[in-house]
Enzyme design. Structure first.
Site, PDB file in Angstrom:
ATOM      1  N   HIS A  19       0.819  -1.219   0.000  1.00 48.60           N
ATOM      2  CA  HIS A  19       0.000   0.000   0.000  1.00 48.60           C
ATOM      3  C   HIS A  19       0.853   1.269   0.000  1.00 48.60           C
ATOM      4  O   HIS A  19       0.467   2.274  -0.605  1.00 48.60           O
ATOM      5  CB  HIS A  19      -0.961  -0.004   1.197  1.00 48.60           C
ATOM      6  N   SER A  97      -6.472  -1.508  -0.821  1.00 45.95           N
ATOM      7  CA  SER A  97      -5.906  -0.844  -2.004  1.00 45.95           C
ATOM      8  C   SER A  97      -6.958  -0.075  -2.823  1.00 45.95           C
ATOM      9  O   SER A  97      -6.646   1.005  -3.342  1.00 45.95           O
ATOM     10  CB  SER A  97      -5.168  -1.862  -2.876  1.00 45.95           C
ATOM     11  N   GLY A 140     -10.762 -11.562 -11.961  1.00 40.17           N
ATOM     12  CA  GLY A 140      -9.939 -10.367 -12.161  1.00 40.17           C
ATOM     13  C   GLY A 140      -9.128 -10.389 -13.448  1.00 40.17           C
ATOM     14  O   GLY A 140      -8.989  -9.362 -14.119  1.00 40.17           O
ATOM     15  N   ASP A 160      -3.281  -8.522  -7.166  1.00 33.03           N
ATOM     16  CA  ASP A 160      -3.024  -8.892  -5.765  1.00 33.03           C
ATOM     17  C   ASP A 160      -3.810 -10.148  -5.386  1.00 33.03           C
ATOM     18  O   ASP A 160      -4.701 -10.110  -4.541  1.00 33.03           O
ATOM     19  CB  ASP A 160      -3.418  -7.694  -4.876  1.00 33.03           C
TER      20      ASP A 160
HETATM   21  N1  SAM Z   1      -6.009  -5.947  -2.911  1.00 29.19           N
HETATM   22  C1  SAM Z   1      -6.666  -5.967  -1.612  1.00 29.19           C
HETATM   23  C2  SAM Z   1      -6.022  -4.938  -0.716  1.00 29.19           C
HETATM   24  O1  SAM Z   1      -4.780  -4.780  -0.779  1.00 29.19           O
HETATM   25  O2  SAM Z   1      -6.741  -4.272   0.026  1.00 29.19           O
HETATM   26  C3  SAM Z   1      -6.615  -7.338  -0.985  1.00 29.19           C
HETATM   27  C4  SAM Z   1      -7.066  -8.430  -1.876  1.00 29.19           C
HETATM   28  S1  SAM Z   1      -6.982 -10.051  -1.206  1.00 29.19           S
HETATM   29  C5  SAM Z   1      -5.278 -10.352  -1.075  1.00 29.19           C
HETATM   30  C6  SAM Z   1      -7.431 -11.022  -2.594  1.00 29.19           C
HETATM   31  C7  SAM Z   1      -8.896 -10.950  -2.961  1.00 29.19           C
HETATM   32  O3  SAM Z   1      -9.075 -11.582  -4.224  1.00 29.19           O
HETATM   33  C8  SAM Z   1      -9.849 -11.660  -2.003  1.00 29.19           C
HETATM   34  O4  SAM Z   1     -10.802 -10.750  -1.533  1.00 29.19           O
HETATM   35  C9  SAM Z   1     -10.507 -12.759  -2.855  1.00 29.19           C
HETATM   36  O5  SAM Z   1     -11.880 -12.959  -2.545  1.00 29.19           O
HETATM   37  C10 SAM Z   1     -10.368 -12.196  -4.242  1.00 29.19           C
HETATM   38  N2  SAM Z   1     -10.342 -13.176  -5.351  1.00 29.19           N
HETATM   39  C11 SAM Z   1      -9.906 -14.466  -5.333  1.00 29.19           C
HETATM   40  N3  SAM Z   1      -9.955 -14.992  -6.581  1.00 29.19           N
HETATM   41  C12 SAM Z   1     -10.372 -14.002  -7.405  1.00 29.19           C
HETATM   42  C13 SAM Z   1     -10.568 -13.913  -8.806  1.00 29.19           C
HETATM   43  N4  SAM Z   1     -10.325 -14.963  -9.609  1.00 29.19           N
HETATM   44  N5  SAM Z   1     -10.986 -12.738  -9.329  1.00 29.19           N
HETATM   45  C14 SAM Z   1     -11.239 -11.668  -8.516  1.00 29.19           C
HETATM   46  N6  SAM Z   1     -11.075 -11.688  -7.175  1.00 29.19           N
HETATM   47  C15 SAM Z   1     -10.640 -12.836  -6.621  1.00 29.19           C
END
Ligand code: SAM
Length: 265
Positions: A19, A97, A140, A160
């Site tokens: 971050h 983020s 994603g 991420d």
């Molecule tokens: N980027 C965030 C932050 O820094 O605040 C944290 C994200 S966390 C490490 C990863 C997230 O990806 C989780 O909330 C999970 O539910 C989501 N996730 C898992 N597989 C995914 C996918 N294929 N596409 C989108 N989101 C996904």
């Protein structure tokens, strides 16, 4: 099945690394009077309550941001985003983020956020309605490919994943290559955990072969609790902006304080 929930880990030292870097890059990019696009492939819920039972149970924020916020001077973009988050959402709030991006961007910029988990997506959608963000409950990487090259063309993508599916490590270099082919000017920031046993090794090797000018930055820290496998945090950046290497060197210095013995009277 998705079981990862970032609420257990929000504000840990890996978040501080990721971050602080993200806030700096967005601050750098918004100094120029040209609009940009921010895309996030794995957004999480956007804002976290560090007094929630999940966050307290792991103690990761207590060993993370509670310790690290004094490392950043008041005019550092990360510190500014932390202060703005607390002012808007309360003293125990921590920005994910997407909120760091929303606070750093201008009205002319575009913000696209993908989150697949139904509960996390619902939280994100509710909170992001005030941010002018486009929120998607969609894979994603699939969204990243659909949106690139974006309008505005200038911009940044944060990747991420939670690395719940070990196949992620194999798939990420392929996804990043496809995204870069469609959006060769985009800055891509990938986060990865440094776990005991180094499962990220082959992924990094593939990324460094494909993106020889990519910037790799890693910090190490003591495990947040006994038995925790994460020993550090890594970032791999494609098209790193000017000045980022110096900022990352400053982050290395900040993390080095962790290994210094605590002065006792
Ligand atoms: N980027 C965030 C932050 O820094 O605040 C944290 C994200 S966390 C490490 C990863 C997230 O990806 C989780 O909330 C999970 O539910 C989501 N996730 C898992 N597989 C995914 C996918 N294929 N596409 C989108 N989101 C996904």
């Amino acid at each position: 099945m998705l079981s990862y929930q970032h609420l257990y880990h929000a504000g840990n030292l890996a978040d501080v690394h990721k971050h602080a870097t993200l806030a700096w890059v967005l601050d750098y990019l918004t100094r120029k009077d040209k609009p940009l696009t921010y895309i996030e492939t794995h957004a999480g819920r956007g804002v976290y309550d560090l007094t929630a039972a999940e966050a307290v149970r792991t103690g990761e924020a207590a060993a993370g941001i509670a310790l690290a916020q004094g490392w950043f001077p008041p005019d550092h973009p990360y510190r500014q985003r932390l202060d703005e988050t607390r002012a808007a959402y309360g003293p125990n709030a921590y920005p994910g983020s997407p909120l760091i991006a929303a606070l750093g961007l201008r009205e002319t910029d575009a913000l696209h956020l993908a989150e697949l988990h139904p509960q996390e997506h619902a939280h994100l959608k509710a909170v992001a309605q005030d941010w002018g963000a486009h929120v998607y409950q969609r894979d994603g990487f699939e969204l990243a490919l659909a949106l690139t090259p974006p309008t505005p063309r200038r911009g940044l993508m944060l990747i991420d994943p939670s690395y719940e599916v070990k196949a992620d490590y194999d798939a990420i270099p392929r996804h990043m290559t496809s995204i870069h082919r469609k959006w060769n000017v985009g800055i891509l920031i990938l986060w990865y955990p440094i776990l005991r046993g180094g499962p990220h090794g082959p992924m990094l090797k593939a990324l460094e072969a494909t993106f020889p000018d990519g910037l790799r930055h890693e910090v190490r820290f003591p495990p947040a609790r006994e038995g925790h496998r994460m020993e550090g945090s890594g970032l791999f950046i494609v098209n790193p902006p000017y000045g980022l290497a110096e900022e990352l060197a400053a982050i290395t210095t900040r993390f080095a304080r962790l290994s210094k013995p605590i002065a006792r009277p």
